[in-house]
Design an enzyme around this catalytic site. Structure first.
Site, PDB file in Angstrom:
ATOM      1  N   ASP A 103       0.866  -1.180   0.000  1.00 40.92           N
ATOM      2  CA  ASP A 103       0.000   0.000   0.000  1.00 40.92           C
ATOM      3  C   ASP A 103       0.905   1.234   0.000  1.00 40.92           C
ATOM      4  O   ASP A 103       1.825   1.317   0.819  1.00 40.92           O
ATOM      5  CB  ASP A 103      -0.901  -0.001   1.242  1.00 40.92           C
ATOM      6  CG  ASP A 103      -2.293   0.575   0.961  1.00 40.92           C
ATOM      7  OD1 ASP A 103      -3.294  -0.118   1.236  1.00 40.92           O
ATOM      8  OD2 ASP A 103      -2.350   1.703   0.434  1.00 40.92           O
ATOM      9  N   ASP A 211      -2.994   4.730  -2.460  1.00 40.51           N
ATOM     10  CA  ASP A 211      -4.075   5.282  -1.662  1.00 40.51           C
ATOM     11  C   ASP A 211      -4.465   6.670  -2.165  1.00 40.51           C
ATOM     12  O   ASP A 211      -3.605   7.524  -2.393  1.00 40.51           O
ATOM     13  CB  ASP A 211      -3.604   5.363  -0.205  1.00 40.51           C
ATOM     14  CG  ASP A 211      -4.720   5.644   0.763  1.00 40.51           C
ATOM     15  OD1 ASP A 211      -4.685   6.709   1.417  1.00 40.51           O
ATOM     16  OD2 ASP A 211      -5.628   4.812   0.852  1.00 40.51           O
ATOM     17  N   GLU A 273      -6.280   3.936  -6.091  1.00 42.34           N
ATOM     18  CA  GLU A 273      -7.585   4.133  -5.445  1.00 42.34           C
ATOM     19  C   GLU A 273      -8.005   5.553  -5.807  1.00 42.34           C
ATOM     20  O   GLU A 273      -7.288   6.505  -5.490  1.00 42.34           O
ATOM     21  CB  GLU A 273      -7.519   3.976  -3.930  1.00 42.34           C
ATOM     22  CG  GLU A 273      -8.881   4.095  -3.272  1.00 42.34           C
ATOM     23  CD  GLU A 273      -8.837   4.535  -1.826  1.00 42.34           C
ATOM     24  OE1 GLU A 273      -9.758   4.164  -1.073  1.00 42.34           O
ATOM     25  OE2 GLU A 273      -7.870   5.254  -1.438  1.00 42.34           O
ATOM     26  N   HIS A 346     -11.373  -2.940   2.968  1.00 43.84           N
ATOM     27  CA  HIS A 346     -11.346  -2.578   4.401  1.00 43.84           C
ATOM     28  C   HIS A 346     -12.126  -1.299   4.683  1.00 43.84           C
ATOM     29  O   HIS A 346     -12.264  -0.890   5.837  1.00 43.84           O
ATOM     30  CB  HIS A 346      -9.891  -2.381   4.840  1.00 43.84           C
ATOM     31  CG  HIS A 346      -9.240  -1.279   4.102  1.00 43.84           C
ATOM     32  ND1 HIS A 346      -8.971  -1.336   2.740  1.00 43.84           N
ATOM     33  CD2 HIS A 346      -8.855  -0.041   4.494  1.00 43.84           C
ATOM     34  CE1 HIS A 346      -8.437  -0.197   2.359  1.00 43.84           C
ATOM     35  NE2 HIS A 346      -8.364   0.611   3.395  1.00 43.84           N
ATOM     36  N   ASP A 347     -12.661  -0.667   3.624  1.00 40.93           N
ATOM     37  CA  ASP A 347     -13.438   0.577   3.770  1.00 40.93           C
ATOM     38  C   ASP A 347     -14.931   0.375   3.496  1.00 40.93           C
ATOM     39  O   ASP A 347     -15.706   1.329   3.599  1.00 40.93           O
ATOM     40  CB  ASP A 347     -12.937   1.639   2.773  1.00 40.93           C
ATOM     41  CG  ASP A 347     -11.572   2.196   3.141  1.00 40.93           C
ATOM     42  OD1 ASP A 347     -10.890   2.694   2.217  1.00 40.93           O
ATOM     43  OD2 ASP A 347     -11.185   2.121   4.320  1.00 40.93           O
TER      44      ASP A 347
HETATM   45  O1  TEU Z   1      -9.666   5.551   1.554  1.00 38.48           O
HETATM   46  C1  TEU Z   1     -10.038   6.702   0.902  1.00 38.48           C
HETATM   47  C2  TEU Z   1     -11.460   6.858   0.858  1.00 38.48           C
HETATM   48  O2  TEU Z   1     -11.968   7.341  -0.069  1.00 38.48           O
HETATM   49  C3  TEU Z   1     -12.208   6.341   2.001  1.00 38.48           C
HETATM   50  O3  TEU Z   1     -11.928   7.075   3.084  1.00 38.48           O
HETATM   51  C4  TEU Z   1     -13.639   6.437   1.727  1.00 38.48           C
HETATM   52  O4  TEU Z   1     -14.015   7.704   1.550  1.00 38.48           O
HETATM   53  C5  TEU Z   1     -14.439   5.928   2.794  1.00 38.48           C
HETATM   54  O5  TEU Z   1     -13.814   5.138   3.638  1.00 38.48           O
HETATM   55  C6  TEU Z   1     -15.530   5.182   2.180  1.00 38.48           C
HETATM   56  O6  TEU Z   1     -16.496   5.233   3.062  1.00 38.48           O
HETATM   57  C7  TEU Z   1      -8.273   5.387   1.701  1.00 38.48           C
HETATM   58  C8  TEU Z   1      -8.022   4.149   2.534  1.00 38.48           C
HETATM   59  O7  TEU Z   1      -8.519   3.042   1.844  1.00 38.48           O
HETATM   60  C9  TEU Z   1      -8.718   4.365   3.849  1.00 38.48           C
HETATM   61  O8  TEU Z   1      -8.679   3.213   4.662  1.00 38.48           O
HETATM   62  C10 TEU Z   1      -8.056   5.525   4.554  1.00 38.48           C
HETATM   63  O9  TEU Z   1      -8.778   5.804   5.714  1.00 38.48           O
HETATM   64  C11 TEU Z   1      -8.033   6.754   3.660  1.00 38.48           C
HETATM   65  O10 TEU Z   1      -7.669   6.492   2.315  1.00 38.48           O
HETATM   66  C12 TEU Z   1      -6.978   7.732   4.156  1.00 38.48           C
HETATM   67  O11 TEU Z   1      -5.705   7.176   3.941  1.00 38.48           O
END
Ligand code: TEU
Length: 582
Positions: A103, A211, A273, A346-347
Site C-alpha cells: 500500500d 491510496d 484508489e 477494508h473501507d
Molecule cells: O480511503 C479513501 C477513501 O476514499 C475512504 O476514506 C472512503 O471515503 C471511505 O472510507 C468510504 O467510506 C483510503 C483508505 O482506503 C482508507 O482506509 C483511509 O482511511 C483513507 O484512504 C486515508 O488514507
C-alpha cells in the site's frame, strides 16, 4: 481491443487477495494480526489460487487511521513485526508463486513523520513547503470558527484545516488531523516519494496499491491561493473540485512512471484508489499508452446505496443503477484501459450483507455476487473473509466502533442533532468500515482461531458456523466456489479477455451479460432477489453447457427462457452451432 491473448499482461488473468493485517491472523497473542500470522496462513492463499496479495499498510504508524497514517515508510510497525518478518513473508509468497503489492500512502503522512515534525517546527524550516500551510482566512482571528483558509470539509468530518498555535498557521489534512497532506507541487517531496518506492521495489515487492492517488494535485493558483467549495454542512463546503483530479495529477503519475517504474515495468502491478473518478478519468489513468497506472478502483458502484444523508444514511440498492454503473465502466474501458473489480475492501461493509442476504441465503447470495463480479472483464480483488462469505458484524452500540471515520461522524452528527441516536446506530451497523475489519474467522473456537489474546475488535459471533474450517469441509461452500472462479479465470481465455455485453439493463432483479472471444461465448446470470425469476434470453442459449453454478440444479435456458432460483448465479457456455446441427 486493448489486449490479445498473446500480449495481455499477467494481471489480466490474475486475482488479487487483500490482507488487512490488523485482522488477518495474530501470532503473538496481543489481539492484533501481524506478519508472522500471515506466514501461518500462506497455504490458505495457495489453496485459494490467488496470484497476488495486496497488504494494507504495515509501516510504522501511530495507528490513528489504522496504519494509513505513516510515520516511517521504510520500516515495519512493531505491532505487525519487523522488516525481516516482511522479507520472510515476501519470500514465502514468492516461493509459492504469489506476488506482493504494498500500500502506497503518499497523499499524506502521519503528523509524527519526521518530514512533518520538521515542517511544523518553524515557518522558515526547509521542509515547511513539504505540506500545505496557510494563514487564517483574511479578516478572521485564527482558531476561530470559519477562520480556516478554505471551507473544505475533511473526509473524516469537520474542517480539513488544523490550526498550529506554535507557528500561527493552519495545515491541510483531507483525512484526520494526524494525516497532513503532502505538497506534491514541491519537487523535493516527489523525489523523496520516488526514492522510497524504488527502495521497496529493490527489496522485491511487485507493485503498489496507491491510496487516494487522485488527490495529490490540488488546484492552487500561481499566488498560492486555494478557493472554497460549495457549502454543504454549516460553514463547511465540498472542496473536491479543488483537490480531486487536480491540474497536475497526470503529469505527476507520468513522472512517477519514468522515475520509478521505467526499466522495471514487467511483472509489476500498479492499482490506484481513485474516489470520484469517472470512466473518462479511468481511461486516462489506465490507457497503457499513457504510462500511468494499470487499473483503478472506482467508487461509483459503492455509493449507490448512500441515501440523501450520505454514507451513513443507507438506501436500498436499485439493481438497474448497479448495472448502469458497472456496464459503463466495462464499455468505457473496452478499447483502452482495464478495470479493477471489487465488492469488498477494508473501507466497505461486507457485500453479502449489503447487496445479498446474510441470513437464510448467505451461501447462495455470496456465491452469486462472486460469480457476477468475477465474470466481468477486469482484475478481481478478493478481500480477506469475502471468500468465506463473512458478513457484517451487526454491531449494536457506539462503544463497539473503533474506526476514526465512524467515530468522527458520530461526534458531528450528534453535535448537529439532526439525526437520532437510533438512526445513527442503524447507519453505522449497515455501513461502518468496522464491518469489514472484524477478525478473519478461521474456525469455530472462541476467537475463531484469530488470536489467543483479546481481539482488538470483537470476532463476529456467527464464526461458530461461518469459518474457514467449515467452508473447506463443505464442497458447495462459498470458499470452494471462489476456488473454482479463480481457476476459471486462469484457464479460460474468454473469461479473461472476452468482450462484455450487458443484457436486460432494465430488469430490477436479474443481472445478465455475455462475454465473447473468437466465437466462444458465455452467458452470465445472477438473481439479486430471494424469489424465483424467469427471464427471456436468446434461443441460441437453449441447452447451453453449465460452466459454474451455485445451486444443485443450475438453470439452463429452454425455448429462449430461463428460470433462476433465489440468489442463483450461473455461467453458461453456448454450444457451438455445429454441435446443435444448427
Ligand atoms: O480511503 C479513501 C477513501 O476514499 C475512504 O476514506 C472512503 O471515503 C471511505 O472510507 C468510504 O467510506 C483510503 C483508505 O482506503 C482508507 O482506509 C483511509 O482511511 C483513507 O484512504 C486515508 O488514507
Amino acid at each position: 481491443m486493448t489486449f490479445t491473448v498473446d500480449d495481455a499482461p499477467w494481471w489480466t488473468g490474475a486475482v488479487v487477495y487483500q490482507i488487512y493485517p490488523r485482522s488477518f491472523q495474530d501470532s503473538d497473542g496481543d489481539g492484533v494480526g501481524d506478519l508472522r500470522g500471515v506466514l501461518q496462513r500462506v497455504d490458505h492463499l495457495v489453496d485459494l489460487g490467488v496470484d497476488a496479495v495486496w497488504f494494507s499498510p504495515v509501516y510504522r504508524s501511530p495507528q490513528d487511521d489504522n496504519g494509513y497514517d505513516i510515520s516511517d515508510y521504510q520500516d515495519v510497525d512493531p505491532l505487525f513485526g519487523t522488516l525481516a518478518d516482511l522479507d520472510e513473508v515476501v519470500a514465502a509468497l514468492h516461493a509459492r508463486g504469489i506476488k506482493v503489492v504494498m500500500d502506497l500512502v503518499v497523499n499524506h503522512t502521519s503528523d509524527e513523520h519526521p518530514w512533518f515534525v520538521e515542517s511544523r517546527s518553524s515557518t522558515d524550516n526547509p521542509k515547511r513547503d513539504w505540506y500545505w500551510w496557510r494563514p487564517a482566512r483574511p479578516g478572521m482571528a485564527p482558531a476561530t470558527p470559519g477562520a480556516e483558509p478554505t471551507n473544505w470539509a475533511s473526509f473524516f468530518s469537520g474542517p480539513a484545516w488544523e490550526y498550529d498555535e506554535a507557528t500561527g498557521e493552519y495545515y491541510l489534512h483531507l483525512f484526520s488531523r494526524k494525516q497532513p497532506d503532502l505538497n506534491w507541487e514541491n519537487p523535493q517531496v516527489r523525489e523523496a516519494v520516488y526514492a522510497m518506492m524504488r527502495w521497496w521495489l529493490d527489496r522485491g515487492v511487485d507493485g503498489f496499491r496507491m491510496d487516494v492517488i487522485n488527490l495529490i494535485s490540488k488546484n492552487v493558483a500561481p499566488d498560492g491561493s486555494l478557493v472554497d467549495g460549495p457549502v454543504t454542512t454549516g460553514a463547511l463546503g465540498d472542496g473536491s473540485a479543488q483537490y480531486m483530479h487536480g491540474p497536475r495529477l497526470h503529469e505527476y503519475l507520468q513522472e512517477m512512471h519514468r522515475e520509478v517504474f521505467d526499466g522495471r515495468r514487467d511483472g509489476l502491478l500498479l492499482v490506484g484508489e481513485t474516489p470520484g473518478a469517472t470512466v473518462d478519468d479511468g481511461v486516462l489513468f489506465t490507457d497503457p499508452q499513457r504510462r500511468e497506472l494499470d487499473m483503478v478502483f472506482t467508487f461509483e458502484h459503492v455509493g449507490l446505496d448512500h441515501g440523501p444523508g450520505g454514507k451513513y444514511d443507507p438506501a436500498p440498492l436499485d439493481l438497474r443503477d448497479l448495472k448502469a454503473v458497472l456496464g459503463r465502466w466495462q464499455a468505457g474501458l473496452a478499447e483502452r484501459g482495464w478495470n479493477a473489480l471489487y465488492w469488498d475492501n477494508h473501507d466497505q461493509p461486507r457485500i453479502v450483507s449489503r447487496f445479498g442476504d446474510d441470513g437464510e441465503y448467505r451461501r447462495e447470495s455470496a456465491t452469486m455476487l462472486a460469480t457476477v463480479l468475477h465474470l466481468h472483464r477486469g482484475t478481481p480483488y478478493v478481500y480477506q473473509g469475502e471468500e468465506l462469505g463473512m458478513t457484517n458484524a451487526h454491531l449494536r452500540s457506539f462503544d463497539d466502533y473503533r474506526d476514526i471515520e465512524a467515530l468522527r461522524y458520530v461526534e458531528e452528527a450528534r453535535a448537529l442533532g439532526h439525526v437520532s441516536d437510533d438512526r445513527i446506530l442503524t447507519g453505522l451497523a449497515a455501513m461502518s468500515r468496522d464491518n469489514a475489519r472484524t477478525p478473519v474467522q478461521w474456525d469455530a473456537s472462541p476467537n475463531a482461531g484469530f488470536t489467543t489474546g483479546e481481539p482488538w475488535l470483537p470476532v463476529n459471533p456467527n464464526h461458530r458456523h461461518v469459518n474457514a474450517e467449515a467452508e473447506r469441509a463443505d464442497p458447495s461452500s462459498v470458499y470452494h466456489h471462489y476456488r473454482r472462479l479463480i481457476a476459471l479465470r486462469h484457464d479460460d481465455p474468454t473469461v479473461r479477455l472476452g468482450d462484455f455485453t450487458m443484457l436486460l439493463p432494465d430488469h430490477p432483479h436479474v443481472y445478465a451479460f455475455t462475454r465473447e472471444l473468437d466465437g466462444d461465448a458465455l452467458l452470465v446470470l445472477g438473481n439479486f432477489s430471494g424469489d424465483e425469476q424467469q427471464v427471456d434470453v436468446d434461443a441460441t442459449w437453449d441447452g447451453a453447457d453449465v460452466v459454474i453454478g451455485n445451486v444443485d440444479d443450475p438453470a439452463v435456458p429452454h425455448g429462449g427462457r430461463v428460470r433462476l432460483a433465489p440468489w442463483e448465479g450461473v455461467v453458461l457456455r453456448r454450444v457451438a452451432a455445429a454441435a446443435t446441427g444448427g
